[in-house]
Design a protein around this motif. Sequence first.
Motif, PDB file in Angstrom:
ATOM      1  N   ILE A  12       0.868  -1.173   0.000  1.00 62.49           N
ATOM      2  CA  ILE A  12       0.000   0.000   0.000  1.00 62.49           C
ATOM      3  C   ILE A  12       0.909   1.227   0.000  1.00 62.49           C
ATOM      4  N   VAL A  13       0.719   2.099  -0.975  1.00 61.71           N
ATOM      5  CA  VAL A  13       1.524   3.312  -1.095  1.00 61.71           C
ATOM      6  C   VAL A  13       0.624   4.515  -0.803  1.00 61.71           C
ATOM      7  N   LEU A  14       0.972   5.279   0.208  1.00 62.84           N
ATOM      8  CA  LEU A  14       0.187   6.447   0.602  1.00 62.84           C
ATOM      9  C   LEU A  14       0.716   7.710  -0.062  1.00 62.84           C
ATOM     10  N   THR A  15      -0.202   8.556  -0.532  1.00 65.76           N
ATOM     11  CA  THR A  15       0.212   9.847  -1.063  1.00 65.76           C
ATOM     12  C   THR A  15       0.586  10.807   0.066  1.00 65.76           C
ATOM     13  N   HIS A  16      -0.164  10.763   1.171  1.00 67.34           N
ATOM     14  CA  HIS A  16       0.129  11.607   2.319  1.00 67.34           C
ATOM     15  C   HIS A  16      -0.664  11.093   3.511  1.00 67.34           C
ATOM     16  N   LEU A  17      -0.524  11.770   4.643  1.00 62.17           N
ATOM     17  CA  LEU A  17      -1.042  11.223   5.898  1.00 62.17           C
ATOM     18  C   LEU A  17      -2.276  11.938   6.415  1.00 62.17           C
ATOM     19  N   HIS A  18      -3.006  12.626   5.558  1.00 62.70           N
ATOM     20  CA  HIS A  18      -4.278  13.184   5.987  1.00 62.70           C
ATOM     21  C   HIS A  18      -5.277  12.043   6.213  1.00 62.70           C
ATOM     22  N   TRP A  19      -6.200  12.257   7.122  1.00 62.14           N
ATOM     23  CA  TRP A  19      -7.098  11.182   7.557  1.00 62.14           C
ATOM     24  C   TRP A  19      -7.822  10.488   6.407  1.00 62.14           C
ATOM     25  N   ASP A  20      -8.242  11.272   5.406  1.00 56.01           N
ATOM     26  CA  ASP A  20      -9.040  10.682   4.333  1.00 56.01           C
ATOM     27  C   ASP A  20      -8.228   9.784   3.412  1.00 56.01           C
ATOM     28  N   HIS A  21      -6.920   9.642   3.692  1.00 57.74           N
ATOM     29  CA  HIS A  21      -6.079   8.775   2.875  1.00 57.74           C
ATOM     30  C   HIS A  21      -5.478   7.606   3.650  1.00 57.74           C
ATOM     31  N   LEU A  22      -5.796   7.516   4.929  1.00 60.71           N
ATOM     32  CA  LEU A  22      -5.263   6.374   5.701  1.00 60.71           C
ATOM     33  C   LEU A  22      -6.224   5.827   6.740  1.00 60.71           C
ATOM     34  N   GLN A  23      -7.402   6.401   6.839  1.00 61.30           N
ATOM     35  CA  GLN A  23      -8.310   6.010   7.923  1.00 61.30           C
ATOM     36  C   GLN A  23      -8.908   4.617   7.741  1.00 61.30           C
ATOM     37  N   GLY A  24      -8.763   4.042   6.553  1.00 61.68           N
ATOM     38  CA  GLY A  24      -9.301   2.703   6.341  1.00 61.68           C
ATOM     39  C   GLY A  24      -8.419   1.583   6.845  1.00 61.68           C
ATOM     40  N   LEU A  25      -7.174   1.883   7.193  1.00 60.37           N
ATOM     41  CA  LEU A  25      -6.219   0.828   7.537  1.00 60.37           C
ATOM     42  C   LEU A  25      -6.713  -0.134   8.618  1.00 60.37           C
ATOM     43  N   PRO A  26      -7.199   0.347   9.759  1.00 61.07           N
ATOM     44  CA  PRO A  26      -7.582  -0.611  10.798  1.00 61.07           C
ATOM     45  C   PRO A  26      -8.987  -1.181  10.618  1.00 61.07           C
ATOM     46  N   PHE A  27      -9.649  -0.853   9.497  1.00 62.31           N
ATOM     47  CA  PHE A  27     -11.019  -1.317   9.271  1.00 62.31           C
ATOM     48  C   PHE A  27     -11.141  -2.204   8.037  1.00 62.31           C
ATOM     49  N   CYS A  28     -10.019  -2.760   7.593  1.00 60.07           N
ATOM     50  CA  CYS A  28     -10.000  -3.599   6.393  1.00 60.07           C
ATOM     51  C   CYS A  28      -9.579  -5.011   6.786  1.00 60.07           C
ATOM     52  N   PRO A  29     -10.510  -5.950   6.912  1.00 59.68           N
ATOM     53  CA  PRO A  29     -10.167  -7.306   7.376  1.00 59.68           C
ATOM     54  C   PRO A  29      -9.062  -7.995   6.588  1.00 59.68           C
ATOM     55  N   PRO A  30      -8.978  -7.887   5.254  1.00 60.19           N
ATOM     56  CA  PRO A  30      -7.921  -8.628   4.544  1.00 60.19           C
ATOM     57  C   PRO A  30      -6.499  -8.191   4.879  1.00 60.19           C
ATOM     58  N   VAL A  31      -6.326  -6.968   5.411  1.00 59.63           N
ATOM     59  CA  VAL A  31      -4.964  -6.546   5.782  1.00 59.63           C
ATOM     60  C   VAL A  31      -4.692  -6.765   7.259  1.00 59.63           C
ATOM     61  N   ASP A  32      -5.713  -7.109   8.013  1.00 56.65           N
ATOM     62  CA  ASP A  32      -5.590  -7.257   9.464  1.00 56.65           C
ATOM     63  C   ASP A  32      -5.991  -8.671   9.868  1.00 56.65           C
ATOM     64  N   ARG A  33      -5.159  -9.629   9.472  1.00 56.36           N
ATOM     65  CA  ARG A  33      -5.366 -11.024   9.831  1.00 56.36           C
ATOM     66  C   ARG A  33      -4.000 -11.702   9.892  1.00 56.36           C
ATOM     67  N   PRO A  34      -3.881 -12.800  10.609  1.00 60.93           N
ATOM     68  CA  PRO A  34      -2.551 -13.384  10.838  1.00 60.93           C
ATOM     69  C   PRO A  34      -1.795 -13.762   9.574  1.00 60.93           C
ATOM     70  N   ASP A  35      -2.508 -14.075   8.476  1.00 64.31           N
ATOM     71  CA  ASP A  35      -1.828 -14.520   7.261  1.00 64.31           C
ATOM     72  C   ASP A  35      -1.672 -13.414   6.214  1.00 64.31           C
ATOM     73  N   SER A  36      -1.902 -12.164   6.597  1.00 64.35           N
ATOM     74  CA  SER A  36      -1.684 -11.068   5.663  1.00 64.35           C
ATOM     75  C   SER A  36      -0.208 -10.677   5.621  1.00 64.35           C
ATOM     76  N   ARG A  37       0.173 -10.023   4.504  1.00 65.02           N
ATOM     77  CA  ARG A  37       1.517  -9.464   4.378  1.00 65.02           C
ATOM     78  C   ARG A  37       1.373  -8.101   3.728  1.00 65.02           C
ATOM     79  N   VAL A  38       1.768  -7.052   4.466  1.00 62.34           N
ATOM     80  CA  VAL A  38       1.556  -5.690   3.995  1.00 62.34           C
ATOM     81  C   VAL A  38       2.843  -4.883   4.113  1.00 62.34           C
ATOM     82  N   ASP A  39       3.298  -4.336   3.000  1.00 60.80           N
ATOM     83  CA  ASP A  39       4.344  -3.322   3.007  1.00 60.80           C
ATOM     84  C   ASP A  39       3.647  -1.973   2.860  1.00 60.80           C
TER      85      ASP A  39
END
Length: 262
Positions: free
Chosen positions: A65-92
């Motif tokens: 996942i490549v972020l353009t910047h750190l304003h809320w509307d561009h990163l607020q989904g991170l902790p609410f996305c099940p496929p990236v938040d599970r033991p078998d995920s791999r996220v750079d």
Amino acid sequence: MRLALLGVRGSTPAPGPEFVRYGGHTSCVAVLPDDSDVPRLVLDAGTGLRGLGRLLGGEPFRGSIVLTHLHWDHLQGLPFCPPVDRPDSRVDLHLPGDGDPRGLLARMMSPPHFPIDPGGLRGDWRFRTSADGVVEGYTVRVAEIAHKGGVTHGIRVEGDGVCVAYLPDHCPQIESAAAEKLASGADLLLHDGQFLSAEQETADAYGHATIGDAVAFARRCGARRLVLTHHAPGRTDDALDVVAATGAELARQGDVLSVGAP
């Protein structure tokens, strides 16, 4: 290459019946290769990231996942996305700016502002500084562009014989050789179009573009196709239909854009 538009709204999500046709989730785009419907590269992680699971068919996300910047509307989904938040995920996760990327994210995502810090996300997470090079098989270039409130990057992605430029928060009124280089000759330019020409003063103050600014920038860069995104949160479906009737191509949440196609 195709782009799955998971979130096309700017500033804040826009729920409700007046925002159904264009969508209410904030910025998130999944890159789909020609030979697969499974994304390995995602641009931004606004609330639209919640829709990533529909593309993965119940599988974990393993990619970048490549972020353009750190304003809320561009990163607020991170902790609410099940496929990236599970033991078998791999996220750079690639964040713009210098210093400790995990620490930068923790300034927004940690108690008392949020129940967990970045270390609470399950799976194999690696927090990196800005992407520049080969990422998930694509050539990715980033550069700082004009936008108010911290370091903001535009992103250029090359692969499958085509090129995409992604500048969802950009003030092209401030001329920038770096921004123009990112968008130069792009087969598809996905660009900030949050404001109307009558709202130029507000666009300038917020560090965003009017639709006219975006069109002029696309022409200056020789982009072959311009799609406007980061729609104002108060711009209803009917209001966006009026914009589309002028001939502008507007991003719609849920659409999949074929890059290089007319």
